[in-house]
Design a protein around this motif. Structure first.
Motif, mmCIF file in Angstrom:
data_model
loop_
_atom_site.group_PDB
_atom_site.id
_atom_site.type_symbol
_atom_site.label_atom_id
_atom_site.label_comp_id
_atom_site.label_asym_id
_atom_site.label_seq_id
_atom_site.Cartn_x
_atom_site.Cartn_y
_atom_site.Cartn_z
ATOM 1 N N LEU A 99 0.833 -1.205 0.000
ATOM 2 C CA LEU A 99 0.000 0.000 0.000
ATOM 3 C C LEU A 99 0.867 1.255 0.000
ATOM 4 C CD1 LEU A 99 -2.704 1.476 0.251
ATOM 5 C CD2 LEU A 99 -2.594 1.132 2.727
ATOM 6 N N ALA A 100 1.931 1.251 0.804
ATOM 7 C CA ALA A 100 2.821 2.407 0.852
ATOM 8 C C ALA A 100 3.521 2.619 -0.485
ATOM 9 C CB ALA A 100 3.851 2.218 1.965
ATOM 10 N N VAL A 101 3.956 1.547 -1.111
ATOM 11 C CA VAL A 101 4.646 1.665 -2.406
ATOM 12 C C VAL A 101 3.707 2.213 -3.471
ATOM 13 C CG1 VAL A 101 5.725 0.344 -4.274
ATOM 14 C CG2 VAL A 101 6.348 -0.123 -1.906
ATOM 15 N N LEU A 102 2.471 1.712 -3.506
ATOM 16 C CA LEU A 102 1.509 2.200 -4.494
ATOM 17 C C LEU A 102 1.198 3.677 -4.279
ATOM 18 C CD1 LEU A 102 -0.976 -0.818 -4.659
ATOM 19 C CD2 LEU A 102 0.790 -0.191 -6.305
ATOM 20 N N ALA A 103 1.037 4.071 -3.000
ATOM 21 C CA ALA A 103 0.784 5.490 -2.700
ATOM 22 C C ALA A 103 1.990 6.342 -3.097
ATOM 23 C CB ALA A 103 0.469 5.662 -1.222
ATOM 24 N N GLY A 104 3.192 5.815 -2.894
ATOM 25 C CA GLY A 104 4.393 6.552 -3.277
ATOM 26 C C GLY A 104 4.536 6.694 -4.774
ATOM 27 N N LEU A 105 4.212 5.631 -5.508
ATOM 28 C CA LEU A 105 4.288 5.704 -6.970
ATOM 29 C C LEU A 105 3.260 6.694 -7.521
ATOM 30 C CD1 LEU A 105 4.764 1.922 -7.873
ATOM 31 C CD2 LEU A 105 6.502 3.746 -7.856
ATOM 32 N N ALA A 106 2.157 6.883 -6.788
ATOM 33 C CA ALA A 106 1.146 7.865 -7.191
ATOM 34 C C ALA A 106 1.496 9.271 -6.717
ATOM 35 C CB ALA A 106 -0.214 7.463 -6.638
ATOM 36 N N LYS A 107 2.704 9.441 -6.191
ATOM 37 C CA LYS A 107 3.202 10.748 -5.711
ATOM 38 C C LYS A 107 2.404 11.267 -4.520
ATOM 39 C CE LYS A 107 6.333 10.827 -8.919
ATOM 40 N NZ LYS A 107 7.739 10.551 -8.584
ATOM 41 N N GLY A 108 1.832 10.370 -3.738
ATOM 42 C CA GLY A 108 1.148 10.791 -2.523
ATOM 43 C C GLY A 108 2.143 11.056 -1.412
ATOM 44 N N SER A 109 1.711 11.806 -0.413
ATOM 45 C CA SER A 109 2.580 12.130 0.714
ATOM 46 C C SER A 109 2.858 10.883 1.538
ATOM 47 C CB SER A 109 1.930 13.196 1.594
ATOM 48 O OG SER A 109 2.677 13.384 2.772
ATOM 49 N N MET A 110 4.137 10.578 1.725
ATOM 50 C CA MET A 110 4.529 9.425 2.526
ATOM 51 C C MET A 110 4.587 9.769 4.011
ATOM 52 S SD MET A 110 4.905 6.706 0.674
ATOM 53 C CE MET A 110 3.312 7.285 0.093
ATOM 54 N N ARG A 111 4.855 11.026 4.305
ATOM 55 C CA ARG A 111 4.967 11.403 5.710
ATOM 56 C C ARG A 111 3.646 11.218 6.439
ATOM 57 N NH1 ARG A 111 6.675 17.351 7.939
ATOM 58 N NH2 ARG A 111 4.776 17.867 6.800
ATOM 59 N N ARG A 112 2.526 11.494 5.764
ATOM 60 C CA ARG A 112 1.229 11.330 6.425
ATOM 61 C C ARG A 112 0.956 9.858 6.721
ATOM 62 N NH1 ARG A 112 -3.037 13.631 2.236
ATOM 63 N NH2 ARG A 112 -1.655 15.397 2.647
ATOM 64 N N TRP A 113 1.451 8.948 5.863
ATOM 65 C CA TRP A 113 1.274 7.527 6.135
ATOM 66 C C TRP A 113 2.142 7.073 7.301
ATOM 67 C CZ3 TRP A 113 -2.796 5.156 4.508
ATOM 68 C CH2 TRP A 113 -3.418 5.541 3.321
ATOM 69 N N VAL A 114 3.333 7.650 7.397
ATOM 70 C CA VAL A 114 4.190 7.344 8.549
ATOM 71 C C VAL A 114 3.507 7.788 9.840
ATOM 72 C CG1 VAL A 114 6.361 7.910 9.702
ATOM 73 C CG2 VAL A 114 6.348 7.415 7.258
ATOM 74 N N ILE A 115 2.967 9.005 9.815
ATOM 75 C CA ILE A 115 2.295 9.547 11.001
ATOM 76 C C ILE A 115 1.030 8.761 11.316
ATOM 77 C CG2 ILE A 115 1.147 11.587 11.957
ATOM 78 C CD1 ILE A 115 3.058 13.260 10.144
ATOM 79 N N GLY A 116 0.204 8.526 10.292
ATOM 80 C CA GLY A 116 -1.052 7.806 10.513
ATOM 81 C C GLY A 116 -0.837 6.393 11.011
ATOM 82 N N ALA A 117 0.097 5.665 10.362
ATOM 83 C CA ALA A 117 0.378 4.295 10.795
ATOM 84 C C ALA A 117 0.966 4.274 12.197
ATOM 85 C CB ALA A 117 1.327 3.622 9.803
ATOM 86 N N GLY A 118 1.812 5.262 12.510
ATOM 87 C CA GLY A 118 2.412 5.316 13.846
ATOM 88 C C GLY A 118 1.381 5.563 14.929
#
Length: 543
Positions: free
Chosen positions: A14-33
């Protein structure tokens, strides 16, 4: 372990797909944390068995920390990731990698631990404190809409919270109604040296008596054990009553799958952030909090609803059997004097009439009530304001009771048949239309109202000539739309004996006459589409 690693892979994917779509990765780090912190403290991870199934509990990772302190790596890793996330860029990515890796290592290490004995330690007052905080928070929310009264409201929130805690904590208060809340959260403490051997010895001593009982019941005899690992499931009754539990790290609950998925998501988002430091947005912390809230509610919801696609696989043979028996539909069987199509048409007509009569009765009574529930009409005197609050309360309370529950009560009171369904539809629709009508009245243009009031017109004339011409088309539109909803509701009411086509379908389904039941389903699909198109066309002409 393979299944847990698969969840980790899904999180990273899921993180890789969001990254390939140029989505913000920092929000996923924060949300998952943040979601990991919730999982750590609140979601069950392993299983701790007692003597009976009711003695079994599912401890969280936080509850297991006294047994396995290495689990503290999870919250510490998450906190480190959140601190680094504030710096952004590659620092945020490094935080995601460290936090995700720490969670995977700690949770995985616990998973491979052997079965062990632990002693329960109820944390008194924790659940009561959380409930009290919920009460205080609900009262404190009122301060945002009343800034001038903020201080008194906040003081009242604190007082309400304290009183709620004292009431919930009292055995004769909340404890009498919610007994499981007292000491609900339990820590798993390590046992003193020799406790495990004492339990094993006590089990072996009681084994002859237990085997004698099992022999009378025709069951196989149990053999003496060398350690608790030899036990198959429960621990001895005496040990269970003393608060001991057999902790099985590898018997995972939904919190374990959530932890590995979120750790994989955090790790994957961190790696993508390291690869491209620009994958971040200014509002990442707000979005991360939203992600964590959604995950915190969705994950236990999936478990509580027993969501399992494998059940569809198991039930597939029945679906095939149902399809074979339901098709082709049986429209008529003169030899057996069965005429399903005729009966379906008759019951469909009854269903439409139930919805029609229920909607009509609701509209008739909702119209006068809606004026009493409109602020702009009842703002003249304190008496009228009281009438407004009473009417609104009545509509809100009654609207909270589903139509199906009303129908069940009425079926018990007046018997089977469509009358109970009509009354259930009318009662519930009254509240829905009353709310919609009152909102339409409140949003009416004030110009004509003020113009008539300036001429000295009475309140009745203002309503008749200034408000009704504006809201009447909306009233008709809402009523037509409500009829459309009520027809669908009446289909379900038949399942509880309130008449109509639902009663016919329930009867044929229960008797296995699927080829007749499918006739009713086809008729419902056709009539629903006809009503939908007619309703949409009529409402487009009115509004």
């Amino acid at each position: 372990m393979t299944e847990l690693l698969l969840y980790t892979f899904f999180g990273m994917l899921l993180a890789v797909l969001a990254g390939l779509a140029k989505g913000s990765m920092r929000r996923w780090v924060i949300g998952a944390g943040l979601a990991l912190l919730v999982v750590f403290a609140a979601f069950p991870f392993s299983r701790a068995r007692g003597f009976l199934s009711r003695d079994t509990i599912d401890p969280t990772l936080l509850a297991l920390v006294p047994l396995f302190p290495l689990l503290l790596m999870i919250p510490l890793g998450v906190l480190l990731a959140l601190v680094l996330a504030r710096r952004g860029g590659q620092a945020a990515g490094l935080g995601g990698v460290l936090g995700g890796t720490a969670a995977l290592v700690a949770a995985g290490w616990w998973y491979v631990q052997p079965v062990q004995i632990a002693k329960l330690y109820p944390v008194e007052g924790l659940i009561e404190l959380l409930l009290a905080l919920g009460v205080a928070g609900s009262v404190a929310l009122l301060s945002f809409s009343r800034p001038k009264q903020r201080v008194p409201i906040l003081i009242g929130a604190v007082v309400a919270g304290v009183l709620a805690f004292l009431w919930f904590h009292a055995p004769q208060g909340g404890g009498a109604y919610l007994p499981k809340s007292l000491g609900y959260y339990k820590l798993m403490l390590p046992t003193p040296p020799g406790a495990e051997q004492q339990i094993v010895d006590a089990y072996n001593r009681a084994l002859p008596e237990l085997n004698a009982i099992r022999k009378e019941l025709g069951q196989d005899e149990l053999k003496p054990i060398q350690s608790l690992a030899d036990l198959q499931g429960a621990i001895p009754q005496q040990a269970s009553s003393e608060g001991y539990r057999l902790v099985q790290p590898a018997t995972t609950q939904y919190g374990a799958f959530a932890a590995f998925f979120l750790a994989g998501l955090m790790l994957g988002a961190g790696l993508m952030q390291l690869r491209n430091a620009s994958l971040q947005e200014p509002d990442d912390f707000r979005a991360g909090i939203l992600i964590a809230l959604v995950a915190s509610f969705l994950i236990p919801a999936f478990d509580a609803t027993e969501f399992d696609l494998n059940k569809l696989v198991v039930g597939w043979p029945f679906l095939q059997q149902f399809a074979d028996k339901a098709w082709p539909p049986l429209l008529a069987d003169p030899a057996a004097e069965r005429y399903p199509l005729q009966e379906v048409l008759s019951q469909i007509a009854v269903t439409v009439q139930m919805a029609l009569v229920g909607t009509f009765l609701a509209a008739v009574f909702a119209m006068p009530l809606s004026f009493l529930a409109a602020r702009n009409v009842t703002s003249g005197t304190p008496l009228m304001r009281s009438v407004f609050y009473v009417t609104r309360l009545f509509l809100n309370v009654l609207r909270g009771v589903p139509t199906l529950i009303i129908a069940l009560i009425l079926v018990a009171a007046v018997g089977l048949g469509p009358f109970a369904g009509v009354m259930a539809i009318a009662i519930h629709s009254l509240t829905e239309l009353g709310k919609l009508y009152s909102e339409a009245i409140e949003n009416a243009d004030k110009g004509p109202v003020e113009a008539l009031e300036s001429t000295g017109a009475s309140g009745v004339n203002v309503v008749r000539w200034a408000i009704l011409p504006q809201v009447l088309p909306l009233f008709v539109s809402y009523t037509v739309y409500n009829f459309e909803i009520n027809f669908r509701s009446s289909l379900v009411l038949g399942l509880v004996g309130a008449g109509g086509i639902g009663y016919f379908i329930n009867e044929k389904m229960a008797s296995g006459q699927y080829d007749q039941m499918i006739v009713g389903v086809i008729a419902i699909v056709i009539v629903v589409n006809i009503i939908d198109f007619a309703s949409s066309w009529l409402r487009s002409r009115l509004v």
